[in-house]
Design a protein around this motif. Sequence first.
Motif, PDB file in Angstrom:
ATOM      1  N   SER A  52      12.306   8.497  -9.896  1.00  0.00           N
ATOM      2  CA  SER A  52      13.116   8.859 -11.069  1.00  0.00           C
ATOM      3  C   SER A  52      12.669  10.173 -11.696  1.00  0.00           C
ATOM      4  O   SER A  52      13.474  10.904 -12.251  1.00  0.00           O
ATOM      5  N   HIS A  53      11.363  10.460 -11.645  1.00  0.00           N
ATOM      6  CA  HIS A  53      10.849  11.706 -12.219  1.00  0.00           C
ATOM      7  C   HIS A  53       9.399  11.884 -11.787  1.00  0.00           C
ATOM      8  O   HIS A  53       8.836  11.033 -11.110  1.00  0.00           O
ATOM      9  N   ARG A  54       8.812  12.984 -12.196  1.00  0.00           N
ATOM     10  CA  ARG A  54       7.523  13.369 -11.611  1.00  0.00           C
ATOM     11  C   ARG A  54       6.300  12.770 -12.292  1.00  0.00           C
ATOM     12  O   ARG A  54       5.182  12.989 -11.842  1.00  0.00           O
ATOM     13  N   PHE A  56       3.101  10.743 -13.336  1.00  0.00           N
ATOM     14  CA  PHE A  56       2.102  10.129 -12.462  1.00  0.00           C
ATOM     15  C   PHE A  56       2.344   8.637 -12.260  1.00  0.00           C
ATOM     16  O   PHE A  56       2.185   8.116 -11.158  1.00  0.00           O
ATOM     17  N   ASP A  57       2.714   7.947 -13.351  1.00  0.00           N
ATOM     18  CA  ASP A  57       2.875   6.489 -13.240  1.00  0.00           C
ATOM     19  C   ASP A  57       4.088   6.101 -12.396  1.00  0.00           C
ATOM     20  O   ASP A  57       4.303   4.913 -12.147  1.00  0.00           O
ATOM     21  N   HIS A  58       4.864   7.082 -11.918  1.00  0.00           N
ATOM     22  CA  HIS A  58       6.045   6.789 -11.093  1.00  0.00           C
ATOM     23  C   HIS A  58       5.933   7.329  -9.666  1.00  0.00           C
ATOM     24  O   HIS A  58       6.743   6.967  -8.812  1.00  0.00           O
ATOM     25  N   VAL A  59       4.973   8.222  -9.439  1.00  0.00           N
ATOM     26  CA  VAL A  59       4.861   8.828  -8.094  1.00  0.00           C
ATOM     27  C   VAL A  59       3.520   8.562  -7.421  1.00  0.00           C
ATOM     28  O   VAL A  59       3.348   8.794  -6.224  1.00  0.00           O
ATOM     29  N   GLY A 157      14.878   4.421 -15.039  1.00  0.00           N
ATOM     30  CA  GLY A 157      13.564   5.058 -15.082  1.00  0.00           C
ATOM     31  C   GLY A 157      13.149   5.237 -16.530  1.00  0.00           C
ATOM     32  O   GLY A 157      13.590   4.484 -17.410  1.00  0.00           O
ATOM     33  N   ASP A 158      12.321   6.229 -16.803  1.00  0.00           N
ATOM     34  CA  ASP A 158      11.916   6.490 -18.193  1.00  0.00           C
ATOM     35  C   ASP A 158      13.040   7.228 -18.902  1.00  0.00           C
ATOM     36  O   ASP A 158      13.547   8.238 -18.405  1.00  0.00           O
ATOM     37  N   THR A 159      13.380   6.745 -20.071  1.00  0.00           N
ATOM     38  CA  THR A 159      14.466   7.401 -20.811  1.00  0.00           C
ATOM     39  C   THR A 159      14.309   7.149 -22.303  1.00  0.00           C
ATOM     40  O   THR A 159      13.734   6.142 -22.707  1.00  0.00           O
ATOM     41  N   ALA A 220      11.602  -3.056 -18.465  1.00  0.00           N
ATOM     42  CA  ALA A 220      10.282  -2.817 -17.881  1.00  0.00           C
ATOM     43  C   ALA A 220       9.588  -1.689 -18.643  1.00  0.00           C
ATOM     44  O   ALA A 220      10.066  -1.254 -19.691  1.00  0.00           O
ATOM     45  N   HIS A 221       8.454  -1.230 -18.107  1.00  0.00           N
ATOM     46  CA  HIS A 221       7.721  -0.066 -18.637  1.00  0.00           C
ATOM     47  C   HIS A 221       7.182  -0.279 -20.050  1.00  0.00           C
ATOM     48  O   HIS A 221       7.096   0.641 -20.854  1.00  0.00           O
ATOM     49  N   MET A 222       6.772  -1.502 -20.337  1.00  0.00           N
ATOM     50  CA  MET A 222       6.225  -1.739 -21.679  1.00  0.00           C
ATOM     51  C   MET A 222       4.830  -1.144 -21.814  1.00  0.00           C
ATOM     52  O   MET A 222       4.029  -1.189 -20.888  1.00  0.00           O
TER      53      MET A 222
HETATM   54 ZN   LIG Z   1       6.546   6.130 -17.055  1.00  0.00          ZN
END
Ligand SMILES: [Zn+2]
Length: 256
Positions: A52-54, A56-59, A157-159, A220-222
């Motif tokens: 979804s984006h760059r 660290f917690d996603h890649v 993703g994160d938004t 998610a992503h709490m």
């Molecule tokens: Zn994140």
Amino acid sequence: MELRILGAHNAESKTTRLESHLIDKVLVLDAGGLTRSLSFEEQAGIRAVILSHRHFDHVRDLLPLGISLLNSGKTVDVYAIEDTVKFVSEKLLDGTLYPNFLEFPSPETPVFRMHTVEFFKEFDVLGYKAMAVPVYHAVPAAGFQIISGDTRLFYTGDTGKGLSEAWPHVNPNVLLTEVTFGNGDPDRAAVAGHLTPNLLEESLNDFKDLKGYIPKIIVAHMNPAWEATVRRELAEVEQRLGLDIQISEADMVLDI
Ligand SMILES: [Zn+2]
Ligand SMILES: [Zn+2]
């Protein structure tokens, strides 16, 4: 569609994993707590990854996944918007931290092959119809609609605030989104580009105004420090809107 939650938080500890999800055992959404959630056999089944984006917690877990797959002889296709592809290619997989998995073990069959996707342009991944839609975040970020049969999943993703601008472009019956902070920290949510229960509620009301229905909601992503508050505040949103909100947890398998 089988949706397996691999990581449902934005901070890692013994009991929390970074965000990552697995669709039908083959398609990964974001690579936070990916490898620590799967056996080697399950990792070997992965055929494609959408990022979804760059952040660290996603890649992050592309690196340990690369090591796991190194001798498999298979290439995993990785899809993301240009900003993410550039970061992953030039910073994460450039050969500094680990072998360059975009050319290794051979340029013909590297571990990963990057694909840049355009906003609003549908593409095929493993037979799923996918499409990136811009979302508001601290860095360029995309939500992805993924369609398989009757299931239309939109993974944000994160938004942050402004998510409603995505609604005219997607048509989900399942929304996998984020709530990072509680209502008591709107400033941090605004600066970092994240949702609070209040912001999610606003956006769901916008969705209903536009479409006449509200999709199934999975959160998610709490942020662990806010989790108890977020759960309480989301329960209030459920009551006001008269719907169920599924709060995801690692290892949860959902039939959607
Ligand atoms: Zn994140
Ligand atoms: Zn982020």
